[in-house]
Design an enzyme around this catalytic site. Structure first.
Site, short mmCIF file in Angstrom:
data_model
loop_
_atom_site.label_atom_id
_atom_site.label_comp_id
_atom_site.label_asym_id
_atom_site.label_seq_id
_atom_site.Cartn_x
_atom_site.Cartn_y
_atom_site.Cartn_z
N ASP A 1 -9.94 -0.57 4.72
CA ASP A 1 -9.23 -0.83 5.98
C ASP A 1 -7.71 -0.77 5.79
OD1 ASP A 1 -11.63 -2.47 7.73
OD2 ASP A 1 -11.81 -2.36 5.56
N HIS B 1 -12.42 -5.67 7.62
CA HIS B 1 -13.00 -5.49 6.29
C HIS B 1 -14.32 -4.74 6.36
CE1 HIS B 1 -10.07 -8.65 5.53
NE2 HIS B 1 -10.18 -8.41 4.24
N GLU C 1 0.82 -1.22 0.00
CA GLU C 1 0.00 0.00 0.00
C GLU C 1 0.85 1.27 0.00
OE1 GLU C 1 -0.79 -2.70 1.72
OE2 GLU C 1 -2.78 -3.21 0.98
N PHE D 1 -9.65 -3.18 0.20
CA PHE D 1 -10.62 -2.79 1.24
C PHE D 1 -10.04 -1.53 1.87
CE2 PHE D 1 -11.90 -7.09 0.63
CZ PHE D 1 -13.24 -7.15 0.98
N ILE E 1 -6.04 1.16 4.10
CA ILE E 1 -5.52 2.52 3.96
C ILE E 1 -4.60 2.84 5.14
CG2 ILE E 1 -7.33 3.83 5.20
CD1 ILE E 1 -7.34 5.74 2.74
#
Lengths: 325, 394
Positions: free
Chosen positions: A85, A127, A60, A83, A87
């Site tokens: 999440d 999630h 990410e 998802f 991030i």
């Protein structure tokens, strides 16, 4: 006007932007060959080619980092989190690199970070989250949380064209449940503008994302059962916040209820309440009230998650309390 | 490419300018004129200068806090750095940020760093990939300390760059100390360059105090990146001769180590080289030093003339409200990426992800080791011999 799901509308918006502007590129995990975990980008790779649709490693930080670099060259990268999440894995890049770039050294970062957020689908603690407030608290970002399909399409277009970094939170509960007529062609919904989705005179409900439908359901029942007419505002964009629409409605109803799926402490409701205290205290006939999720992680098992989330009954109860005040 | 006599002298000029500017900043620090911390690159000047010198004007850098020399070579003036450190309105960030935290997307092609280490690696990967997408053969170069190489984003960024064969050069300045932490608490590997093997890219070790060697290996890595062959990790072995910043006396550094590295000073070493190779005269040297002296005096005066920023500037510029033009500069026709005419450019031939399965050979052949960075063949031979002897003993 075609009828599209919320998911299709987002896909259509992305597609049209990529057709319109060759500077728009995409990157993310499994967005190419697989078409994304939720299939938002299905067919993009074969149509737009591998130079514009980049499948990435599970990184990410690298996804956001590379998007930053591309955006510095005037490209318009759209990065997907499988998802939202996840991030959190790129928190540093977003809050320190992206958000501060224009302020510190005048380098705009015209990128879009998008992904599925929200609960109600029994996704469990990792999630189902609604992490928008970490970013609403970060100057330099814009945060968009669409609820309607047409809005989602118009807002993703605005997000891609905005010169600032935009976080675009797609509520996964709505992906295939919401179907509506979406205008054809290049209809852009400007960022930072809330929309009144139901008019009413007794009290105002301010909400966003999936909770819009919870509020609309509650408002309909309250109208039928109690004769209570609630105005429902869909914020659509959380940052910048459309204070004018909220304050304008409050002037008519004098009572305000904020409903969000995010947890309670530090949620947007607190900020809205503070804005009202500062700017419209005299308009209030009752304290600002809020219906939110519990201050816990999002639990997995259906009865637990249902207990955790706001629903129409909880909203109706709060609205009745507020009306009676 | 051989350096001309003039280029040899330019390298010397930049290294000395780097050092003398830091001396000037140290004086300002002692006069309490520097608002925040001051970070020294004493003894590491050869790396900043030579790596940037190996780039072309169109290439991109993202400096770290000790890469003063790099931004000077890229076209910033000493006054810019003085104003950054003294938080003046005239500084490149107008007082909004300090130190080496500034950049310029349009002319100088410098990306501003942030304090969190490693984040620049994927950002510069994105610069390289974006430039390639636009049909521009530009190279992105950034630095990382051996300490910063312990971050997760170092791995994410370099791996992604390697996978995409991004035109990236990553210079790892191994100065043996990350604040007070020595390298043996940072890694269990012998060389940081060894990590390159894990990413499937070349890892090169260079004496970071040898300006010409640093120039040579960087130039090779830059050429490789420009050819489309992907990133290179260069480990430049060097030493941090001051503390982490001015406030840090670095008592944790042993005296013998300091002495050893003072003797390896990159500038003294280069001076010797220039004299031995008769590339300059004593007069020539003095001219360069005098030039730097005069320049720095003027630069200091210019920086001091700048006022502090107006307080209300603090509230401005969080968002771009159209104040900056955002436009991609294409060096190929954008039609090439527009459907249905988009034909994968030459780099993508055979790399279409949909074709990836076909590209995997059915039987994995054991590959012969070709490059083993930092390996000593004689040592391996010795080890083999030892194992044989042990077996015989048993």
């Amino acid at each position: 006007m075609p009828t599209l799901t919320y998911l299709q509308a987002i896909g259509r918006g992305l597609w049209e932007e990529m057709e319109r502007d060759p500077a728009v590129v995409m990157l993310g995990e499994d967005i190419g060959v697989y078409g994304g975990a939720f299939k938002v980008t299905e067919g993009f790779l074969s149509h737009f080619g591998p130079e514009r649709v980049l499948d990435t490693p599970i990184s990410e930080n690298a996804i956001v980092g590379a998007a930053i670099g591309m955006s510095y060259l005037g490209l318009r990268p759209v990065a997907e989190f499988q998802f939202i999440d996840f991030i959190a894995c790129a928190f540093n890049q977003i809050t320190n690199f992206v958000a501060k770039s224009h302020y510190r050294w005048g380098a705009p970062v015209p990128l879009v970070l998008r992904g599925p957020c929200g609960g109600g689908v029994h996704g469990g603690p990792f999630h189902s989250q609604n992490p928008e407030m970490y970013f609403v608290h970060t100057p330099g970002l814009k945060v968009v949380c669409p609820a309607g399909a047409a809005d989602a399409k118009g807002l993703i277009k605005a997000a891609i064209r905005d010169p600032n970094p935009v976080l675009f939170f797609e509520h996964k509960f709505l992906y295939r449940r919401i179907k509506e007529e979406v205008p054809d062609g290049d209809v852009v919904v400007p960022l930072g503008q809330a929309a009144v989705k139901r008019e009413g005179k007794h009290l105002t409900m301010v909400t966003y994302a999936a909770m819009l439908y919870t509020c609309l359901e509650a408002a309909e029942k309250l109208s039928q059962q109690d004769g209570l007419e609630c105005e429902v505002i869909d914020l659509r964009t959380l940052l910048p916040l459309d204070k004018e629409t909220i304050l304008g409605s409050l002037k008519r109803t004098n009572k305000l209820l904020v409903v969000h799926e995010d947890t309670r402490t530090g949620g947007l409701a607190g900020e809205i309440a503070a804005v009202i205290m500062e700017e419209a205290f005299e308009e209030l006939d009752a304290p600002v009230m809020r219906v939110t999720s519990l201050d816990t992680p999002v639990p997995y098992s259906p009865p637990l998650e249902e207990y955790f989330l706001p629903n129409a009954e909880k909203v109706m109860k709060a609205a009745r309390d507020l009306a009676r005040y | 490419m051989e350096l001309t006599k003039q280029q040899h002298l330019e390298l010397y000029y930049w290294m000395q300018l780097n050092r003398k500017l830091e001396d000037l900043l140290t004086n300002l620090f002692r006069q309490n004129k520097i608002v925040g911390g001051l970070y020294s690159s004493l003894g590491q000047e050869a790396i900043s200068v030579a790596t940037t010198y190996a780039l072309e004007k169109r290439d991109w850098i993202a400096p770290m806090i000790r890469n003063l020399g790099a931004v000077l070579v890229k076209g910033y003036q000493p006054r810019d750095l003085i104003m950054q450190y003294t938080a003046k309105a005239g500084s490149p960030t107008g007082g909004k940020d300090g130190t080496a935290h500034f950049g310029d997307l349009k002319q100088k092609r410098v990306i501003s760093p942030i304090s969190m280490l490693g984040d620049l690696i994927p950002v510069m990967t994105g610069i390289g990939l974006g430039a390639r997408y636009l049909g521009r053969e530009e190279v992105a170069l950034t630095w990382i300390g051996e300490g910063g190489s312990s971050t997760g984003v170092f791995h994410e960024g370099l791996n992604f760059a390697a996978v995409r064969k991004a035109p990236l050069v990553l210079v790892l300045e191994n100065n043996l100390w990350a604040y007070s932490t020595p390298i043996y608490l940072q890694t269990a590997a012998k060389h940081f360059a060894d990590r390159a093997k894990g990413y499937g890219i070349p890892g090169v070790i260079v004496d970071g105090n040898d300006v010409l060697e640093v120039y040579r290996v960087t130039q090779e890595a830059v050429a490789r990146a420009r050819r489309g062959d992907g990133p290179t990790l260069i480990e430049a072995k060097t030493f941090r001769r001051k503390g982490h910043a001015q406030h840090d006396p670095a008592k944790y550094v042993p005296q013998w180590m300091l002495k050893e590295w003072e003797a390896k000073d990159p500038i003294l070493r280069y001076e010797k080289h220039l004299t031995e190779k008769k590339l300059w005269t004593e007069k020539g040297k003095q001219e360069i030093l005098a030039r730097i002296d005069t320049e720095l005096k003027q630069e200091l005066a210019a920086a001091e003339a700048s006022p502090l920023p107006q307080p209300e500037v603090a509230a401005q510029g969080v968002y771009c409200d159209g104040c900056h033009e955002i436009r991609a500069e294409w060096k190929r026709s954008p039609d090439e990426v527009k459907p249905p005419r988009n034909i994968p450019s030459k780099w993508f031939k055979g790399r279409d992800p949909a074709l990836a399965v076909a590209a995997i050979p059915p039987v994995a052949k054991p590959e012969k080791e070709t490059v083993m960075v930092g390996a000593n063949p004689r040592r391996e031979k010795k080890q083999r011999k030892q194992t044989k002897q042990e077996r015989q003993r048993k």
